[in-house]
Write an enzyme that holds these catalytic residues in place. Structure first.
Site, PDB file in Angstrom:
ATOM      1  N   ARG A  51       0.819  -1.209   0.000  1.00  0.00           N
ATOM      2  CA  ARG A  51       0.000   0.000   0.000  1.00  0.00           C
ATOM      3  C   ARG A  51       0.848   1.253   0.000  1.00  0.00           C
ATOM      4  NH1 ARG A  51      -4.818  -1.610   4.325  1.00  0.00           N
ATOM      5  NH2 ARG A  51      -5.721  -3.254   3.047  1.00  0.00           N
ATOM      6  N   LYS A 105       2.797 -12.797  12.323  1.00  0.00           N
ATOM      7  CA  LYS A 105       2.829 -13.410  13.652  1.00  0.00           C
ATOM      8  C   LYS A 105       2.069 -12.531  14.636  1.00  0.00           C
ATOM      9  CE  LYS A 105       7.384 -15.533  12.930  1.00  0.00           C
ATOM     10  NZ  LYS A 105       8.807 -15.623  13.388  1.00  0.00           N
ATOM     11  N   LYS A 141       6.310 -15.399  21.673  1.00  0.00           N
ATOM     12  CA  LYS A 141       7.728 -15.046  21.850  1.00  0.00           C
ATOM     13  C   LYS A 141       7.947 -13.545  21.753  1.00  0.00           C
ATOM     14  CE  LYS A 141       8.727 -14.058  17.369  1.00  0.00           C
ATOM     15  NZ  LYS A 141       9.429 -12.875  16.817  1.00  0.00           N
ATOM     16  N   SER A 193      15.688  -6.910  17.189  1.00  0.00           N
ATOM     17  CA  SER A 193      14.295  -7.242  17.477  1.00  0.00           C
ATOM     18  C   SER A 193      13.521  -5.995  17.883  1.00  0.00           C
ATOM     19  CB  SER A 193      14.221  -8.281  18.606  1.00  0.00           C
ATOM     20  OG  SER A 193      12.915  -8.367  19.129  1.00  0.00           O
ATOM     21  N   VAL A 220       6.030  -1.579  13.290  1.00  0.00           N
ATOM     22  CA  VAL A 220       5.081  -2.333  14.109  1.00  0.00           C
ATOM     23  C   VAL A 220       5.835  -3.302  15.008  1.00  0.00           C
ATOM     24  CG1 VAL A 220       3.199  -4.023  14.072  1.00  0.00           C
ATOM     25  CG2 VAL A 220       3.251  -2.170  12.393  1.00  0.00           C
TER      26      VAL A 220
END
EC number: 1.1.1.94
Length: 311
Positions: A30, A95, A177, A240, A265
């Site tokens: 998008r 996820k 996780k 991460s 995000v």
């Protein structure tokens, strides 16, 4: 083969890079990817022949295989507005757990695609390292082992795929996780030491497994790539996003400020809320996830640490 990847974020681009080693790869996003692809020219080309092209949704439906790498919170709406054929061969790389409904990714997807045409990607895999063609091993969970093997055969040589049948366990591991990774960032941000970190991750793995087994997941899934492998990776590295959220929370930053600085995000934030809601409703013991959610809501990280030690 012709493969369309939906989602132009870091993970979608990394998967496009991987699949494009031996296949035609296309991205549908998008947002405008032209600048991103040009800026990442060195990474996205192999022997000056690798091409990853942004195409519109209509053209994307001509592919044999589809990969979905968009945020879980947008997944249901995306399926409603994207006319993917019901018999399409789909690999979902998202996820998380849907906030509000508490639905898992497979629950959402099965409303739109036959479950025998669905596969779910899991395991330790930072997008940056995949984009650098560094070696890794991943699990492809599916109700249909033949289709899972088809997707495995499409993988590049630097990814070792394992075909698994534990869809529920794989998706719960991939979601949970992220929450424990936030806790890992908090632990390191508070400089609690390696003993504390090892204890946290060990108990986090137990908590994740307990939650997953309640819904029919297999213990071996949580001890393998989808569970322990992805957990140890995500809870120990600045690469991460969820770990970085934890570091920010340890500094007593508000969650909105952290996410603004992150600019990406972090699935663990919404997943923490979804897990605690499910845990309360189903009476599942989830102390670490509960404390992570309370810290996100404003509780002192040190108070949470003390409460975990006293329980």
């Amino acid at each position: 083969m012709r493969i369309t990847i939906f989602g132009g974020g870091a993970w979608g681009r990394a998967l496009a890079f991987g699949f494009a080693q031996n296949n035609e790869a296309f991205i549908v996003s998008r947002r405008d990817l032209k600048g991103i692809l040009n800026a990442a020219n060195d990474t996205l080309k192999k022997n000056n022949s690798l091409e990853i092209t942004q195409i519109d949704t209509k053209k994307s439906l001509d592919s044999e295989y589809f990969v979905i790498a968009i945020t879980t919170s947008a997944l249901r709406e995306w399926f409603k507005t994207t006319p993917i054929p019901k018999n399409a061969k789909v690999l979902i790389a998202s996820k998380g757990i849907e906030e509000g409904t508490g639905d898992f990714v497979s629950d959402i997807a099965k409303n739109f695609i036959d479950e025998n045409n669905l596969c779910f990607l899991a395991g330790p895999s930072f997008a940056k390292e995949v984009s650098m063609a560094l070696p890794c091993a991943l699990a492809i969970h599916s109700y249909n082992p033949v289709l899972a093997q088809e997707f495995a055969d499409l993988m590049p040589s630097f990814i070792k795929p394992y075909v698994k049948d534990d869809v529920r366990g794989g998706e719960i591991a991939g979601a949970y996780k992220n929450v424990i990774a936030i806790a890992g960032g908090i632990c390191d941000g508070l400089v609690l030491g390696q003993n504390a970190k090892a204890s946290l991750l060990s108990r986090g793995l137990v908590e994740m497994s307990r939650f997953g087994e309640f819904f029919g997941g297999k213990m071996q899934t949580f001890l393998g790539l989808s569970g322990a492998g992805d957990l140890f990776l995500s809870a120990n590295s600045i690469l991460s996003r969820n770990y970085r959220v934890g570091l920010g929370l340890a500094q007593n930053k508000a969650i909105d400020e952290i996410l603004l600085e992150l600019g990406e995000v972090a699935e663990g934030v919404k997943t923490a809320k979804a897990i605690t809601q499910i845990a309360r409703r189903k009476n599942i013991y989830a102390p670490i996830a509960t404390e992570v959610q309370e810290i996100i809501n404003g509780k002192s990280p040190k108070k949470s640490m003390n409460d975990l030690m006293k329980r």
